[in-house]
Design a protein around this motif. Structure first.
Motif, PDB file in Angstrom:
ATOM      1  N   LYS A  64       0.809  -1.218   0.000  1.00 31.04           N
ATOM      2  CA  LYS A  64       0.000   0.000   0.000  1.00 31.04           C
ATOM      3  C   LYS A  64       0.843   1.269   0.000  1.00 31.04           C
ATOM      4  CE  LYS A  64      -4.202  -2.020   1.879  1.00 31.04           C
ATOM      5  NZ  LYS A  64      -5.256  -1.968   2.894  1.00 31.04           N
ATOM      6  N   GLU A  65       2.040   1.197   0.632  1.00 28.40           N
ATOM      7  CA  GLU A  65       2.864   2.402   0.696  1.00 28.40           C
ATOM      8  C   GLU A  65       3.542   2.708  -0.641  1.00 28.40           C
ATOM      9  OE1 GLU A  65       5.464  -0.889   2.599  1.00 28.40           O
ATOM     10  OE2 GLU A  65       3.345  -0.314   2.485  1.00 28.40           O
ATOM     11  N   THR A  66       3.463   1.772  -1.598  1.00 27.23           N
ATOM     12  CA  THR A  66       4.098   2.003  -2.903  1.00 27.23           C
ATOM     13  C   THR A  66       3.088   2.375  -3.982  1.00 27.23           C
ATOM     14  OG1 THR A  66       3.932  -0.315  -3.624  1.00 27.23           O
ATOM     15  CG2 THR A  66       5.871   0.296  -2.306  1.00 27.23           C
ATOM     16  N   LEU A  67       1.816   2.451  -3.627  1.00 24.01           N
ATOM     17  CA  LEU A  67       0.789   2.762  -4.619  1.00 24.01           C
ATOM     18  C   LEU A  67       0.937   4.191  -5.139  1.00 24.01           C
ATOM     19  CD1 LEU A  67      -2.354   1.201  -2.883  1.00 24.01           C
ATOM     20  CD2 LEU A  67      -1.113   0.275  -4.854  1.00 24.01           C
ATOM     21  N   THR A  68       0.807   4.353  -6.449  1.00 22.10           N
ATOM     22  CA  THR A  68       0.832   5.685  -7.046  1.00 22.10           C
ATOM     23  C   THR A  68      -0.537   6.337  -6.859  1.00 22.10           C
ATOM     24  OG1 THR A  68       0.068   4.905  -9.203  1.00 22.10           O
ATOM     25  CG2 THR A  68       2.454   4.832  -8.781  1.00 22.10           C
ATOM     26  N   ALA A  69      -0.605   7.614  -7.203  1.00 23.12           N
ATOM     27  CA  ALA A  69      -1.875   8.334  -7.075  1.00 23.12           C
ATOM     28  C   ALA A  69      -2.949   7.674  -7.945  1.00 23.12           C
ATOM     29  CB  ALA A  69      -1.685   9.788  -7.474  1.00 23.12           C
ATOM     30  N   ALA A  70      -2.561   7.235  -9.144  1.00 20.42           N
ATOM     31  CA  ALA A  70      -3.520   6.587 -10.047  1.00 20.42           C
ATOM     32  C   ALA A  70      -3.966   5.246  -9.486  1.00 20.42           C
ATOM     33  CB  ALA A  70      -2.893   6.398 -11.421  1.00 20.42           C
ATOM     34  N   GLU A  71      -3.032   4.505  -8.873  1.00 20.61           N
ATOM     35  CA  GLU A  71      -3.351   3.183  -8.337  1.00 20.61           C
ATOM     36  C   GLU A  71      -4.247   3.272  -7.116  1.00 20.61           C
ATOM     37  OE1 GLU A  71       0.756   1.025  -9.891  1.00 20.61           O
ATOM     38  OE2 GLU A  71       0.623   1.814  -7.856  1.00 20.61           O
ATOM     39  N   LYS A  72      -4.161   4.364  -6.393  1.00 21.17           N
ATOM     40  CA  LYS A  72      -5.009   4.545  -5.222  1.00 21.17           C
ATOM     41  C   LYS A  72      -6.480   4.725  -5.609  1.00 21.17           C
ATOM     42  CE  LYS A  72      -1.446   6.400  -2.155  1.00 21.17           C
ATOM     43  NZ  LYS A  72      -0.940   7.577  -1.411  1.00 21.17           N
ATOM     44  N   LYS A  73      -6.729   5.030  -6.874  1.00 23.02           N
ATOM     45  CA  LYS A  73      -8.102   5.158  -7.345  1.00 23.02           C
ATOM     46  C   LYS A  73      -8.705   3.804  -7.701  1.00 23.02           C
ATOM     47  CE  LYS A  73      -7.355   9.808  -9.184  1.00 23.02           C
ATOM     48  NZ  LYS A  73      -7.386  10.674 -10.404  1.00 23.02           N
ATOM     49  N   LEU A  74      -7.836   2.779  -7.774  1.00 21.61           N
ATOM     50  CA  LEU A  74      -8.295   1.417  -8.042  1.00 21.61           C
ATOM     51  C   LEU A  74      -8.508   0.690  -6.722  1.00 21.61           C
ATOM     52  CD1 LEU A  74      -5.706   0.470 -10.807  1.00 21.61           C
ATOM     53  CD2 LEU A  74      -8.144   0.870 -11.184  1.00 21.61           C
ATOM     54  N   PRO A  75      -9.260  -0.398  -6.725  1.00 20.73           N
ATOM     55  CA  PRO A  75      -9.317  -1.230  -5.517  1.00 20.73           C
ATOM     56  C   PRO A  75      -7.898  -1.698  -5.170  1.00 20.73           C
ATOM     57  CG  PRO A  75     -10.990  -1.913  -7.108  1.00 20.73           C
ATOM     58  CD  PRO A  75     -10.100  -0.954  -7.820  1.00 20.73           C
ATOM     59  N   SER A  76      -7.601  -1.818  -3.886  1.00 22.11           N
ATOM     60  CA  SER A  76      -6.253  -2.251  -3.480  1.00 22.11           C
ATOM     61  C   SER A  76      -6.072  -3.751  -3.636  1.00 22.11           C
ATOM     62  CB  SER A  76      -5.978  -1.841  -2.026  1.00 22.11           C
ATOM     63  OG  SER A  76      -6.910  -2.472  -1.157  1.00 22.11           O
ATOM     64  N   SER A  77      -7.182  -4.467  -3.786  1.00 20.05           N
ATOM     65  CA  SER A  77      -7.109  -5.926  -3.936  1.00 20.05           C
ATOM     66  C   SER A  77      -8.362  -6.417  -4.644  1.00 20.05           C
ATOM     67  CB  SER A  77      -6.979  -6.610  -2.570  1.00 20.05           C
ATOM     68  OG  SER A  77      -8.148  -6.383  -1.791  1.00 20.05           O
ATOM     69  N   GLN A  78      -8.279  -7.655  -5.115  1.00 19.12           N
ATOM     70  CA  GLN A  78      -9.437  -8.343  -5.672  1.00 19.12           C
ATOM     71  C   GLN A  78      -9.342  -9.811  -5.264  1.00 19.12           C
ATOM     72  OE1 GLN A  78     -12.187  -7.547  -7.113  1.00 19.12           O
ATOM     73  NE2 GLN A  78     -11.829  -5.388  -7.572  1.00 19.12           N
ATOM     74  N   ALA A  79     -10.493 -10.458  -5.188  1.00 20.14           N
ATOM     75  CA  ALA A  79     -10.535 -11.893  -4.897  1.00 20.14           C
ATOM     76  C   ALA A  79     -11.256 -12.572  -6.058  1.00 20.14           C
ATOM     77  CB  ALA A  79     -11.257 -12.168  -3.581  1.00 20.14           C
ATOM     78  N   PRO A  80     -10.532 -12.907  -7.123  1.00 16.26           N
ATOM     79  CA  PRO A  80     -11.190 -13.565  -8.266  1.00 16.26           C
ATOM     80  C   PRO A  80     -11.892 -14.846  -7.827  1.00 16.26           C
ATOM     81  CG  PRO A  80      -8.916 -12.959  -8.789  1.00 16.26           C
ATOM     82  CD  PRO A  80      -9.085 -12.764  -7.323  1.00 16.26           C
ATOM     83  N   ASP A  81     -13.035 -15.129  -8.435  1.00 18.54           N
ATOM     84  CA  ASP A  81     -13.723 -16.385  -8.119  1.00 18.54           C
ATOM     85  C   ASP A  81     -12.815 -17.571  -8.435  1.00 18.54           C
ATOM     86  OD1 ASP A  81     -15.996 -15.151  -7.209  1.00 18.54           O
ATOM     87  OD2 ASP A  81     -16.981 -15.153  -9.162  1.00 18.54           O
ATOM     88  N   ILE A  82     -12.084 -17.470  -9.548  1.00 18.42           N
ATOM     89  CA  ILE A  82     -11.080 -18.485  -9.892  1.00 18.42           C
ATOM     90  C   ILE A  82      -9.839 -17.749 -10.382  1.00 18.42           C
ATOM     91  CG2 ILE A  82     -10.473 -20.442 -11.375  1.00 18.42           C
ATOM     92  CD1 ILE A  82     -14.115 -19.646 -11.138  1.00 18.42           C
ATOM     93  N   ASP A 118     -22.924  -5.582  -9.036  1.00 20.47           N
ATOM     94  CA  ASP A 118     -23.549  -4.521  -9.831  1.00 20.47           C
ATOM     95  C   ASP A 118     -22.591  -4.070 -10.938  1.00 20.47           C
ATOM     96  OD1 ASP A 118     -21.635  -2.903  -8.590  1.00 20.47           O
ATOM     97  OD2 ASP A 118     -23.042  -2.148  -7.107  1.00 20.47           O
ATOM     98  N   LYS A 119     -23.073  -3.227 -11.810  1.00 18.06           N
ATOM     99  CA  LYS A 119     -22.287  -2.782 -12.963  1.00 18.06           C
ATOM    100  C   LYS A 119     -21.004  -2.087 -12.521  1.00 18.06           C
ATOM    101  CE  LYS A 119     -22.529   0.062 -17.139  1.00 18.06           C
ATOM    102  NZ  LYS A 119     -23.375   0.996 -17.953  1.00 18.06           N
ATOM    103  N   GLY A 120     -21.116  -1.219 -11.520  1.00 19.94           N
ATOM    104  CA  GLY A 120     -19.940  -0.492 -11.038  1.00 19.94           C
ATOM    105  C   GLY A 120     -18.878  -1.431 -10.490  1.00 19.94           C
ATOM    106  N   GLY A 121     -19.319  -2.432  -9.730  1.00 19.94           N
ATOM    107  CA  GLY A 121     -18.381  -3.384  -9.155  1.00 19.94           C
ATOM    108  C   GLY A 121     -17.671  -4.189 -10.219  1.00 19.94           C
ATOM    109  N   MET A 122     -18.406  -4.613 -11.248  1.00 13.83           N
ATOM    110  CA  MET A 122     -17.794  -5.381 -12.328  1.00 13.83           C
ATOM    111  C   MET A 122     -16.838  -4.511 -13.147  1.00 13.83           C
ATOM    112  SD  MET A 122     -18.814  -8.383 -11.773  1.00 13.83           S
ATOM    113  CE  MET A 122     -18.080  -9.168 -13.215  1.00 13.83           C
ATOM    114  N   GLU A 123     -17.181  -3.253 -13.314  1.00 17.39           N
ATOM    115  CA  GLU A 123     -16.266  -2.341 -14.018  1.00 17.39           C
ATOM    116  C   GLU A 123     -14.980  -2.151 -13.227  1.00 17.39           C
ATOM    117  OE1 GLU A 123     -18.617   1.148 -14.607  1.00 17.39           O
ATOM    118  OE2 GLU A 123     -19.534   0.389 -16.471  1.00 17.39           O
ATOM    119  N   ASN A 124     -15.091  -2.074 -11.899  1.00 19.95           N
ATOM    120  CA  ASN A 124     -13.894  -1.948 -11.057  1.00 19.95           C
ATOM    121  C   ASN A 124     -13.012  -3.193 -11.167  1.00 19.95           C
ATOM    122  OD1 ASN A 124     -14.273   0.631 -10.048  1.00 19.95           O
ATOM    123  ND2 ASN A 124     -15.458  -0.069  -8.281  1.00 19.95           N
TER     124      ASN A 124
END
Length: 233
Positions: A64-82, A118-124
């Motif tokens: 988290k301390e290495t995230l750029t300003a652009a990366e901070k606008k993205l989710p910090s993690s994801q848990a793919p179903d697979i 929802d649509k927003g979550g899938m777009e993220n």
């Protein structure tokens, strides 16, 4: 020293929790597809110690301390179903911290759409996988029986125009929705099956073997009745 180490572990756990607080699946269809596909990939790569397969595991691409300003606008993690990762050790993990894995990006991510998506979550999710370098991304909607796929080309995920019968370049598996549900086929053509299907086929094989043995014993008995020694044939 012990107290200091414990404190560091506690800090790490707070920064990178091993659970996002969400259920693994919202319904039985999603759960069945997830477990079937994860199980199928696990069997497909059972002989390889450099392939890691997981379901609903949190992936942290950067500290988290290495995230750029652009990366901070993205989710910090994801848990793919697979998730399938080529080139890392096959072992148990509480989460996938990319910086601890030779900075190897999970190459394949698959999501099974559920009512809570929802649509927003899938777009993220798409933005996350696109930005951090997933090579192949697939989304299946069980309600619509619709499969979409994207393949990385020119540094971006580009949608695959025709998914029916599509073969994954990295994994060698193919996909079909022609039977009104998602089916995944190994390179040999064998379909990924549920555990119940595997057990059912095993039981049928056992019944066939027992029936064949019974028929053989009956034949041997008839030969003896004819004064023929079956062991001499």
């Amino acid at each position: 020293m012990v107290q200091e180490l414990l404190s560091q572990a506690q800090i790490e756990a707070r920064l990178y929790p091993e659970s996002d607080g969400k259920p693994m699946a919202d319904n039985t269809v999603q759960f069945r597809l997830m477990t079937t596909i994860v199980g199928g990939f696990s069997v497909l790569f059972k002989e390889r110690q450099d392939v890691f397969v997981a379901g609903d595991l949190l992936w942290y691409p950067k500290k988290k301390e290495t995230l750029t300003a652009a990366e901070k606008k993205l989710p910090s993690s994801q848990a793919p179903d697979i998730m399938v990762v080529l080139g890392v050790e096959k072992k148990d993990r509480g989460s996938y911290k990319q910086w601890e894995e030779g900075n190897i990006v999970p190459q394949v991510a698959i999501e099974i759409v559920s009512p809570s998506n929802d649509k927003g979550g899938m777009e993220n999710k798409f933005r996350f996988y696109d930005y951090y370098g997933v090579e192949e991304y697939y989304v299946y909607d069980p309600e619509l029986n619709q499969l979409q796929g994207w393949l990385r080309s020119g540094g971006k995920l580009i949608e695959i125009p025709q998914m029916e019968g599509w073969r994954s370049p990295l994994l060698g598996v193919s996909f079909s929705t022609s039977e009104k549900q998602l089916q995944v086929f190994a390179p040999t053509g064998e379909m990924f099956e549920t555990y119940e299907d595997v057990v059912r086929e095993r039981d049928r094989a056992t019944e066939r073997a027992e029936s064949a043995e019974s028929d053989l014993q009956q034949l041997r008995e008839k030969l003896r009745q004819l004064n023929i020694d079956p062991d001499s044939l």
